[in-house]
Structure formats: C-alpha cells, structure tokens
Design an enzyme around this catalytic site. Structure first.
Site, PDB file in Angstrom:
ATOM      1  N   HIS A  63       0.843  -1.207   0.000  1.00  0.00           N
ATOM      2  CA  HIS A  63       0.000   0.000   0.000  1.00  0.00           C
ATOM      3  C   HIS A  63       0.879   1.259   0.000  1.00  0.00           C
ATOM      4  O   HIS A  63       0.623   2.217  -0.723  1.00  0.00           O
ATOM      5  CB  HIS A  63      -0.873   0.048   1.260  1.00  0.00           C
ATOM      6  CG  HIS A  63      -1.941  -0.995   1.333  1.00  0.00           C
ATOM      7  ND1 HIS A  63      -2.078  -1.847   2.404  1.00  0.00           N
ATOM      8  CD2 HIS A  63      -2.947  -1.323   0.480  1.00  0.00           C
ATOM      9  CE1 HIS A  63      -3.122  -2.640   2.223  1.00  0.00           C
ATOM     10  NE2 HIS A  63      -3.661  -2.360   1.053  1.00  0.00           N
ATOM     11  N   LYS A  86     -16.884  -6.460   5.054  1.00  0.00           N
ATOM     12  CA  LYS A  86     -16.208  -7.634   5.617  1.00  0.00           C
ATOM     13  C   LYS A  86     -15.823  -7.310   7.063  1.00  0.00           C
ATOM     14  O   LYS A  86     -15.588  -6.146   7.391  1.00  0.00           O
ATOM     15  CB  LYS A  86     -14.986  -8.026   4.781  1.00  0.00           C
ATOM     16  CG  LYS A  86     -14.059  -6.890   4.385  1.00  0.00           C
ATOM     17  CD  LYS A  86     -12.978  -7.358   3.413  1.00  0.00           C
ATOM     18  CE  LYS A  86     -12.109  -6.202   2.949  1.00  0.00           C
ATOM     19  NZ  LYS A  86     -11.162  -6.519   1.895  1.00  0.00           N
ATOM     20  N   ARG A 144      -2.243  -5.727  -8.543  1.00  0.00           N
ATOM     21  CA  ARG A 144      -1.144  -6.657  -8.341  1.00  0.00           C
ATOM     22  C   ARG A 144      -1.124  -7.683  -9.464  1.00  0.00           C
ATOM     23  O   ARG A 144      -0.473  -7.525 -10.458  1.00  0.00           O
ATOM     24  CB  ARG A 144      -1.285  -7.354  -6.972  1.00  0.00           C
ATOM     25  CG  ARG A 144      -0.907  -6.469  -5.821  1.00  0.00           C
ATOM     26  CD  ARG A 144      -1.465  -6.963  -4.528  1.00  0.00           C
ATOM     27  NE  ARG A 144      -2.923  -6.901  -4.519  1.00  0.00           N
ATOM     28  CZ  ARG A 144      -3.674  -7.164  -3.469  1.00  0.00           C
ATOM     29  NH1 ARG A 144      -3.111  -7.543  -2.354  1.00  0.00           N
ATOM     30  NH2 ARG A 144      -4.974  -7.055  -3.528  1.00  0.00           N
ATOM     31  N   SER A 165      -2.918  -7.771   2.820  1.00  0.00           N
ATOM     32  CA  SER A 165      -3.150  -7.647   4.269  1.00  0.00           C
ATOM     33  C   SER A 165      -3.484  -9.005   4.871  1.00  0.00           C
ATOM     34  O   SER A 165      -3.045  -9.335   5.983  1.00  0.00           O
ATOM     35  CB  SER A 165      -4.302  -6.673   4.543  1.00  0.00           C
ATOM     36  OG  SER A 165      -3.994  -5.406   4.047  1.00  0.00           O
TER      37      SER A 165
HETATM   38  P1  ADP Z   1     -10.044  -3.142  -0.404  1.00  0.00           P
HETATM   39  O1  ADP Z   1     -10.683  -3.930   0.695  1.00  0.00           O
HETATM   40  O2  ADP Z   1     -10.797  -1.910  -0.798  1.00  0.00           O
HETATM   41  O3  ADP Z   1      -9.601  -3.937  -1.601  1.00  0.00           O
HETATM   42  P2  ADP Z   1      -7.310  -3.047   0.510  1.00  0.00           P
HETATM   43  O4  ADP Z   1      -6.861  -2.334   1.720  1.00  0.00           O
HETATM   44  O5  ADP Z   1      -7.206  -4.515   0.509  1.00  0.00           O
HETATM   45  O6  ADP Z   1      -8.779  -2.514   0.290  1.00  0.00           O
HETATM   46  O7  ADP Z   1      -6.532  -2.514  -0.760  1.00  0.00           O
HETATM   47  C1  ADP Z   1      -6.659  -1.182  -1.193  1.00  0.00           C
HETATM   48  C2  ADP Z   1      -6.075  -1.074  -2.586  1.00  0.00           C
HETATM   49  O8  ADP Z   1      -4.682  -1.356  -2.527  1.00  0.00           O
HETATM   50  C3  ADP Z   1      -6.659  -2.060  -3.605  1.00  0.00           C
HETATM   51  O9  ADP Z   1      -6.714  -1.425  -4.856  1.00  0.00           O
HETATM   52  C4  ADP Z   1      -5.662  -3.179  -3.633  1.00  0.00           C
HETATM   53  O10 ADP Z   1      -5.661  -3.849  -4.883  1.00  0.00           O
HETATM   54  C5  ADP Z   1      -4.370  -2.400  -3.411  1.00  0.00           C
HETATM   55  N1  ADP Z   1      -3.314  -3.206  -2.834  1.00  0.00           N
HETATM   56  C6  ADP Z   1      -3.358  -4.021  -1.754  1.00  0.00           C
HETATM   57  N2  ADP Z   1      -2.168  -4.624  -1.534  1.00  0.00           N
HETATM   58  C7  ADP Z   1      -1.344  -4.191  -2.518  1.00  0.00           C
HETATM   59  C8  ADP Z   1       0.009  -4.469  -2.883  1.00  0.00           C
HETATM   60  N3  ADP Z   1       0.760  -5.346  -2.222  1.00  0.00           N
HETATM   61  N4  ADP Z   1       0.506  -3.833  -3.951  1.00  0.00           N
HETATM   62  C9  ADP Z   1      -0.260  -2.987  -4.652  1.00  0.00           C
HETATM   63  N5  ADP Z   1      -1.533  -2.686  -4.394  1.00  0.00           N
HETATM   64  C10 ADP Z   1      -2.075  -3.277  -3.338  1.00  0.00           C
END
Ligand code: ADP
Length: 166
Positions: free
Chosen positions: A17, A41, A90, A128
């Site tokens: 992130h 969720k 990703r 995450s």
């Molecule tokens: P959500 O529940 O809205 O998907 P996340 O916190 O899981 O929220 O992710 C927020 C954004 O960051 C999403 O677009 C996700 O694809 C991106 N993201 C999560 N992990 C990574 C990573 N390792 N590299 C790049 N983008 C990521």
C-alpha cells in the site's frame, strides 16, 4: 490542486500500500488515503485502529493526508474535492474486481476517474490477509510491513488468541 483519493480497508496497511501511495504522490499534489469504515467484511483491526496505524505510517510522507470515511467512496471523494481515485493492481486476479469497481464508481459519478498503479515486483504477492496469516504462524514480517504495524499485529493477536477465562 490535483487531489487524489486512495481508498481501502487497510487491515492493516502494508509496504505494498505504501509503495502505491508513494508512487501516487509523485503524480498528484495531494493524496488522501481514505480508510473505509463500512467494508462489507469483518476486519481484524477496528476502524479507529486502522486509521491510527495508517496515520502513523504516513507521517513521513509529504502531501499525504489520512482520513476515515463511512459513506460511498464517490461521495467522500466529492466531499474532499478529489478528482481521481487510485487503486493498486497486483496480479491478474485483482483485475476483474477492480474493473467492476471502477466501472460502478464511474456510473455513480462520472467526474471521478480511477487510475491503477502497479507496485514494485517484490510487493506483487503481498496482501493484508497474507500478512495476518504470517504473523499468526510466527513468521517474520520485516519486508512486508513497517515495524509499528508488526508490533500492533502481535499485540492484537495476544488479545484475540487469549483463552477466555470462565
Ligand atoms: P479493499 O478492501 O478496498 O480492496 P485493501 O486495503 O485490501 O482494500 O486494498 C486497497 C487497494 O490497494 C486495492 O486497490 C488493492 O488492490 C491495493 N493493494 C493491496 N495490496 C497491494 C500491494 N501489495 N501492492 C499494490 N496494491 C495493493
């Protein structure tokens, strides 16, 4: 001012992130990292904790503001004057969901465009949920999250995994 919104659950925020966030700050004058309260969720960290952890992790990054929100992303984006939404892509597996989300958000507000950024290759498989799993099984998170996040994860697992005394 070209302001972008980077919304997500951030449960917890990872180096992936933060990599996307840093890349976004090279393009936009201000990036608002927006932590969703209502995510659909159940989360490991509470909303307040997720906001607090994100704030602390973003302290050293210029032009970044961390905000929590509990409305539709498009409504919050309009409220803060963001014209672009950042999402991270990703692997191919992200694509279908992210495309659906981007198209739905465009239907809800044509004034907000989604831009996808790709992380450095070493974060391509980082999520995450993976991070929560690694810490649960006692692995090292050195390359995956800031130290503060690792500490909070350990603390939270002590609370969650503590046997209930009767
Ligand atoms: P959500 O529940 O809205 O998907 P996340 O916190 O899981 O929220 O992710 C927020 C954004 O960051 C999403 O677009 C996700 O694809 C991106 N993201 C999560 N992990 C990574 C990573 N390792 N590299 C790049 N983008 C990521």
């Amino acid at each position: 001012m070209r302001r972008a919104i980077y919304p997500g659950t951030f449960d917890p925020i990872t180096n992936g992130h933060l990599d996307i966030l840093r890349k976004a700050t090279g393009i936009f004058e201000e990036v608002v990292l927006a932590v969703a309260n209502v995510t659909g969720k159940s989360t490991f960290f509470s909303f307040d904790e997720r906001v607090d952890i994100c704030r602390r992790c973003c302290e050293g990054i210029p032009n970044v503001r961390v905000e929590g929100f509990d409305s539709l992303v498009v409504d919050f984006a309009r409220k803060i004057g963001a014209v672009t939404m950042i999402r991270g892509l990703r692997a191919v597996s992200d694509f279908e969901y992210e495309l659906q989300l981007a198209l739905m958000n465009r239907m809800l507000d044509r004034g907000l465009e989604t831009i996808f950024l790709v992380p450095d290759h070493n974060y391509l498989y980082l999520s995450s949920s993976m991070v929560r799993q690694i810490v649960r099984l006692g692995g090292s998170l050195d390359d995956f999250v800031p130290k503060l996040v690792e500490e909070r994860l350990h603390k939270q697992f002590q609370v969650v995994d503590k046997p209930v005394s009767v």
